[in-house]
Write a protein that holds these residues in place. Structure first.
Motif, PDB file in Angstrom:
ATOM      1  N   SER A 176       1.181  -3.395 -12.369  1.00  0.00           N
ATOM      2  CA  SER A 176       1.251  -2.471 -11.059  1.00  0.00           C
ATOM      3  C   SER A 176       1.843  -2.859  -9.821  1.00  0.00           C
ATOM      4  N   ASP A 178       1.316  -4.821  -7.401  1.00  0.00           N
ATOM      5  CA  ASP A 178       0.518  -4.993  -6.225  1.00  0.00           C
ATOM      6  C   ASP A 178       0.526  -6.311  -5.477  1.00  0.00           C
ATOM      7  N   TYR A 179       1.139  -7.239  -5.990  1.00  0.00           N
ATOM      8  CA  TYR A 179       1.246  -8.616  -5.799  1.00  0.00           C
ATOM      9  C   TYR A 179       2.386  -9.156  -5.728  1.00  0.00           C
ATOM     10  N   GLY A 220      -0.846  -9.226  -1.426  1.00  0.00           N
ATOM     11  CA  GLY A 220      -1.298  -8.355  -2.228  1.00  0.00           C
ATOM     12  C   GLY A 220      -2.019  -7.256  -1.490  1.00  0.00           C
ATOM     13  N   ARG A 221      -1.887  -6.086  -2.242  1.00  0.00           N
ATOM     14  CA  ARG A 221      -2.299  -4.605  -1.721  1.00  0.00           C
ATOM     15  C   ARG A 221      -3.353  -4.296  -3.067  1.00  0.00           C
ATOM     16  N   THR A 222      -4.654  -4.786  -2.902  1.00  0.00           N
ATOM     17  CA  THR A 222      -5.348  -4.353  -3.718  1.00  0.00           C
ATOM     18  C   THR A 222      -6.008  -3.030  -3.750  1.00  0.00           C
ATOM     19  N   ARG A 223      -6.101  -2.059  -5.027  1.00  0.00           N
ATOM     20  CA  ARG A 223      -6.849  -0.951  -5.133  1.00  0.00           C
ATOM     21  C   ARG A 223      -8.095  -1.021  -4.486  1.00  0.00           C
ATOM     22  N   VAL A 224      -8.657  -0.041  -3.882  1.00  0.00           N
ATOM     23  CA  VAL A 224     -10.168   0.001  -3.366  1.00  0.00           C
ATOM     24  C   VAL A 224     -10.567   1.333  -3.981  1.00  0.00           C
ATOM     25  N   ARG A 231      -5.433   1.112   0.197  1.00  0.00           N
ATOM     26  CA  ARG A 231      -5.393  -0.352  -0.330  1.00  0.00           C
ATOM     27  C   ARG A 231      -6.071  -1.548   0.729  1.00  0.00           C
ATOM     28  N   TRP A 234      -3.821  -7.844   2.187  1.00  0.00           N
ATOM     29  CA  TRP A 234      -4.072  -9.233   2.626  1.00  0.00           C
ATOM     30  C   TRP A 234      -2.950 -10.232   2.314  1.00  0.00           C
TER      31      TRP A 234
END
Length: 259
Positions: A176, A178-179, A220-224, A231, A234
């Motif tokens: 993805s 995202d990191y 990182g952009r973690t999906r919530v 997102r 962090w």
């Protein structure tokens, strides 16, 4: 007498007939007479009526045209890659950590708590290049650190305000993307407030210096949620601020929201 008269009349007639008769020309041996059946067979074998046969050259042309069409489709896909992306590449984060101030007394460092915030924009999205969409971004950042020390009679108070703009390049990983790990280099200014209080008398000195910011970190952009594109943003980072001849080091993390 009659025979002589007839001969004299017959000779001019023969000569006149020979003169008026059309001479018969012999046919050329190289161009034989063509019969109707032969004409039909030649028309069937002519290039206009002959069915095209497949050849290697024609096949290669077809493959070449197919490859060109696929390349055009891929280019169109790359140009339209960002149209259906729900993310804007904008994030807001609150940061905190420790600021290791370069000590004027020649010691290792003065460790101070540091807080601040930043705004992030992934400007690589406007380039329409898939490899750079989430790899290029920059921060507009504010960081504060202060120290107060002394005795009851003499008190020294120092406050530092860091304001920077720093672009970064990130190497993303995962399916993805995202990191990622990033390097960052930028610049800005430091506003320093220093005051010395002796008894009831205070002396204050303010100064403004340019600085260079550089460092590394993990982002990182973690999906919530699977429904919303919001997102959890962090970071963990190690950043240095070069102001004049002094180097201040920030070790900390940040947490916020990405859209």
């Amino acid at each position: 007498m009659k025979t002589a008269a007839m001969n004299s009349w017959l000779l001019p007639c023969l000569l006149g007939g020979l003169a008026l008769a059309t001479p018969a020309l012999a046919q050329d041996e190289d161009a034989p007479y063509t019969y109707p059946d032969d004409e039909k067979s030649e028309e069937e074998e002519s290039p206009r009526h002959r069915r095209p046969h497949s050849s290697k050259e024609d096949t290669s042309d077809d493959y070449r045209r197919g490859d060109e069409e696929e390349d055009e489709k891929e280019e169109d896909f790359d140009r339209m890659a960002g149209l259906d992306d729900p993310n804007t590449g904008i994030a807001f984060e609150v940061l905190g950590g420790a600021m290791l101030l370069s000590s004027p007394r020649g010691q290792f460092a003065d460790v101070l708590p540091a807080v601040g915030g930043r705004f992030t924009w992934e400007f690589g999205r406007i380039l329409n290049v898939e490899a750079l969409r989430e790899a290029l971004w920059f921060d507009v950042r504010y960081t504060y650190a202060g120290v107060r020390e002394g005795t009851k009679l003499i008190i020294g108070d120092t406050r530092l305000h860091y304001a920077t703009i720093a672009p970064a390049y990130e190497l993303t990983f995962g399916d993805s993307k995202d990191y990622g790990a990033y390097v960052q280099v930028g610049g800005g200014i430091t506003y320093q407030q220093t005051s010395l209080t002796v008894g009831d008398k205070m002396t204050q000195v303010d100064g403004l210096k340019s600085l260079i910011q550089y460092g590394i970190g993990l982002r990182g952009r973690t999906r919530v949620s699977s429904v919303s594109n919001t997102r959890l943003a962090w970071r963990i980072e190690l950043m240095r601020f070069r102001r004049g001849y002094m180097d201040d080091t920030f070790v900390g993390a940040s947490l916020g929201t990405a859209f």
